[in-house]
Design an enzyme around this catalytic site. Structure first.
Site, PDB file in Angstrom:
ATOM      1  N   SER A 135      27.861  63.991   6.836  1.00 25.88           N
ATOM      2  CA  SER A 135      27.822  63.898   8.201  1.00 25.88           C
ATOM      3  C   SER A 135      26.204  64.460   8.604  1.00 25.88           C
ATOM      4  CB  SER A 135      28.904  64.980   8.721  1.00 25.88           C
ATOM      5  OG  SER A 135      28.548  64.978  10.061  1.00 25.88           O
ATOM      6  N   LYS A 161      27.889  59.390   8.165  1.00 23.17           N
ATOM      7  CA  LYS A 161      28.421  59.391   9.690  1.00 23.17           C
ATOM      8  C   LYS A 161      27.396  60.113  10.316  1.00 23.17           C
ATOM      9  CE  LYS A 161      31.444  63.304  11.161  1.00 23.17           C
ATOM     10  NZ  LYS A 161      32.823  63.914  11.053  1.00 23.17           N
ATOM     11  N   LYS A 163      26.214  61.921  13.863  1.00 23.36           N
ATOM     12  CA  LYS A 163      26.633  62.603  15.089  1.00 23.36           C
ATOM     13  C   LYS A 163      26.072  62.020  16.455  1.00 23.36           C
ATOM     14  CE  LYS A 163      29.368  65.989  13.759  1.00 23.36           C
ATOM     15  NZ  LYS A 163      30.789  66.121  14.219  1.00 23.36           N
ATOM     16  N   ASP A 188      30.403  59.956  15.188  1.00 27.85           N
ATOM     17  CA  ASP A 188      31.307  61.085  15.366  1.00 27.85           C
ATOM     18  C   ASP A 188      30.728  61.736  16.974  1.00 27.85           C
ATOM     19  OD1 ASP A 188      33.028  63.209  16.083  1.00 27.85           O
ATOM     20  OD2 ASP A 188      32.494  64.240  14.244  1.00 27.85           O
ATOM     21  N   GLU A 213      34.586  58.049  15.603  1.00 27.11           N
ATOM     22  CA  GLU A 213      35.318  59.540  15.550  1.00 27.11           C
ATOM     23  C   GLU A 213      35.335  60.207  16.858  1.00 27.11           C
ATOM     24  OE1 GLU A 213      34.512  62.057  12.032  1.00 27.11           O
ATOM     25  OE2 GLU A 213      35.524  63.743  13.088  1.00 27.11           O
ATOM     26  N   ASP A 238      40.104  63.260  15.537  1.00 27.90           N
ATOM     27  CA  ASP A 238      39.821  64.531  14.912  1.00 27.90           C
ATOM     28  C   ASP A 238      40.310  65.594  15.829  1.00 27.90           C
ATOM     29  OD1 ASP A 238      38.500  66.970  14.039  1.00 27.90           O
ATOM     30  OD2 ASP A 238      36.789  66.363  13.967  1.00 27.90           O
ATOM     31  N   LYS A 262      41.699  67.947   9.312  1.00 28.51           N
ATOM     32  CA  LYS A 262      41.050  69.249   8.771  1.00 28.51           C
ATOM     33  C   LYS A 262      42.225  70.344   8.756  1.00 28.51           C
ATOM     34  CE  LYS A 262      36.711  68.334  11.161  1.00 28.51           C
ATOM     35  NZ  LYS A 262      35.977  68.810  12.371  1.00 28.51           N
ATOM     36  N   GLY A 290      35.729  68.386   7.713  1.00 26.27           N
ATOM     37  CA  GLY A 290      35.106  69.811   7.266  1.00 26.27           C
ATOM     38  C   GLY A 290      34.834  70.283   8.677  1.00 26.27           C
TER      39      GLY A 290
HETATM   40  O1  OSB Z   1      33.640  67.078  14.121  1.00 24.58           O
HETATM   41  O2  OSB Z   1      33.608  66.814  11.974  1.00 24.58           O
HETATM   42  C1  OSB Z   1      33.225  67.318  13.147  1.00 24.58           C
HETATM   43  C2  OSB Z   1      30.399  69.629  11.896  1.00 24.58           C
HETATM   44  C3  OSB Z   1      30.454  70.631  12.871  1.00 24.58           C
HETATM   45  C4  OSB Z   1      31.498  70.397  13.771  1.00 24.58           C
HETATM   46  C5  OSB Z   1      32.252  69.480  13.739  1.00 24.58           C
HETATM   47  C6  OSB Z   1      32.128  68.568  13.007  1.00 24.58           C
HETATM   48  C7  OSB Z   1      31.288  68.472  11.893  1.00 24.58           C
HETATM   49  C8  OSB Z   1      31.066  67.634  10.942  1.00 24.58           C
HETATM   50  C9  OSB Z   1      30.701  67.862   9.531  1.00 24.58           C
HETATM   51  O3  OSB Z   1      31.084  66.629  10.909  1.00 24.58           O
HETATM   52  C10 OSB Z   1      31.638  68.597   8.702  1.00 24.58           C
HETATM   53  C11 OSB Z   1      31.438  69.224   7.354  1.00 24.58           C
HETATM   54  O4  OSB Z   1      30.820  68.743   6.540  1.00 24.58           O
HETATM   55  O5  OSB Z   1      31.861  70.101   7.028  1.00 24.58           O
HETATM   56 MG    MG Z   2      34.692  65.381  13.936  1.00 25.56          MG
END
Ligand code: OSB
Ligand code: MG
Length: 367
Positions: A135, A161, A163, A188, A213, A238, A262, A290
């Site tokens: 991510s 992924k 952001k 995401d 996402e 999510d 999660k 995560g």
């Molecule tokens: O929405 O999945 C999420 C990181 C910080 C806050 C929200 C998210 C995330 C991630 C990475 O996408 C999560 C990870 O690798 O632990």
């Molecule tokens: Mg997410």
């Protein structure tokens, strides 16, 4: 199991590199570690891996500590309970899923040790390895993103992924597609958009994304259903899925075609497995997200990801990407993009109490 003693600690682990999402920048992980002692002398660990501020969901690291200390820990202390019985006691307290999960995880760790089984077996997992994606946070420039995508693909990560947030979306997607062609790619948004952004989502359909996402508000299954009727790209939820009832309703309304599970967000492994099983029956694939957690939280996620219906790569990069040192033995992602699911008993990784001590900023013991 009979719980003799409960230790709750807030740790602060500085990040090597900050992580930016549409809701803000994370520079350190303040997380809550729960340590249980059973009457047989077995120690179990769990993690309530919230974020510091209530922007991902309503919880914070400090509310988790407060809920655990004041309301949750007393429900199981000096009682002889099955995990499922503890989980039903927790259900009487509204919300606060991340806090609940910290305690429930530690009970699973004890149960697995009692039965001398790896967590994976206790959960009914079938995979010996799980596939991993990376991510990638919002960066200062698109060049920074391209560099990180290149690095992670070379290291073997199986999907990327990105952001996104308004103003940092199509431009990034386009650049990554131009540079890396047809790689498994998804985005995401962490709830940063609304149905007013329909033209943008229509345009996203042209980039062959695996999924989008959580594009819309976390409470809004209805607008996600409207959006999923219009776009071809699967929507993955999510934040919107807080329990198995949310999952059932989301699937009935066709708000999404994929669910990110999660353990923290849904309040523990029992609820995570319920969502998994419901989705499996409905032929809806899931994958494991995560919370930028420590090795303790990741250990439970790895075990969960070994269940059959986890069909897409997990957000499970090793902690060395984020932390100088972790509080457990760490795992590696192989050059084939997989993490091996070991068969050690319990949560499967050695927990280092001295390192927990080093990063603890606040703690309490309940006996
Ligand atoms: O929405 O999945 C999420 C990181 C910080 C806050 C929200 C998210 C995330 C991630 C990475 O996408 C999560 C990870 O690798 O632990
Ligand atoms: Mg997410």
């Amino acid at each position: 199991m009979f719980i003799e003693k409960i230790n709750i600690s807030i740790l602060r682990l500085p990040f090597i590199q900050s992580f930016k999402t549409s809701f803000g920048t994370i520079n350190a992980k303040r997380t809550v570690i729960v340590k249980l002692l059973s009457s047989e002398g077995i120690i179990g660990y769990g993690e309530a891996a919230s974020f510091d501020a209530p922007f991902y969901n309503h919880e914070t690291t400090d509310t988790c500590f407060h809920m655990l200390k004041t309301f949750l820990a007393p429900l199981i202390l000096k009682k002889d309970l099955q995990i499922s019985e503890a989980a039903s006691l927790f259900r009487r307290i509204k919300g606060n899923n991340i806090a609940k999960c910290g305690l429930e995880m530690a009970m699973w760790d004890i149960q697995a040790q009692k039965e001398r089984l790896p967590l994976k077996t206790l959960l009914g997992g079938i995979r010996n390895r799980i596939s991993v994606g990376e991510s990638i946070g919002i960066k200062a420039s698109i060049r920074d993103v391209l560099q990180e995508v290149d690095l992670r693909l070379n290291q073997g990560f199986q999907r990327i992924k990105l952001k996104i947030e308004p103003g940092w979306d199509l431009n990034v997607i386009k650049s990554v597609r131009n540079e890396f062609g047809g790689i498994p790619l998804m985005v995401d948004a962490n709830s940063a958009y609304s149905l007013n952004d329909l033209p943008l989502f229509n345009e996203m359909d042209n980039y062959n994304l695996l999924m989008i996402e959580q594009p819309l508000d976390s409470d809004d299954l209805w607008d996600h259903a409207k959006l999923q009727k219009i776009v071809r790209t699967p929507i993955c939820l999510d934040e919107s899925i807080k329990n198995s009832e949310d999952a059932r309703k989301a699937l009935e309304m066709e708000s999404c075609r994929i669910i990110n599970i999660k353990i923290a967000r849904v309040g523990g492994l029992i609820e995570a497995k319920r969502i998994h099983d419901h989705c499996a029956r409905k032929k809806i694939p899931v994958w494991c997200g995560g919370m930028l957690e420590t090795g303790i939280g990741r250990a439970f996620s790895i075990a969960l990801s070994s269940l059959e219906n986890f069909k897409y790569p997990a957000d499970m990069s090793p902690s060395k990407f984020y932390f100088q040192e972790d509080i457990t033995d760490t795992f590696d992602v192989g050059s084939d993009g997989y993490i091996v699911v070991g068969d050690n008993v319990g949560l499967g990784f050695k927990v280092k109490d001295e390192i927990i001590g080093k990063y603890t900023i606040h703690q309490c013991e309940i006996t």
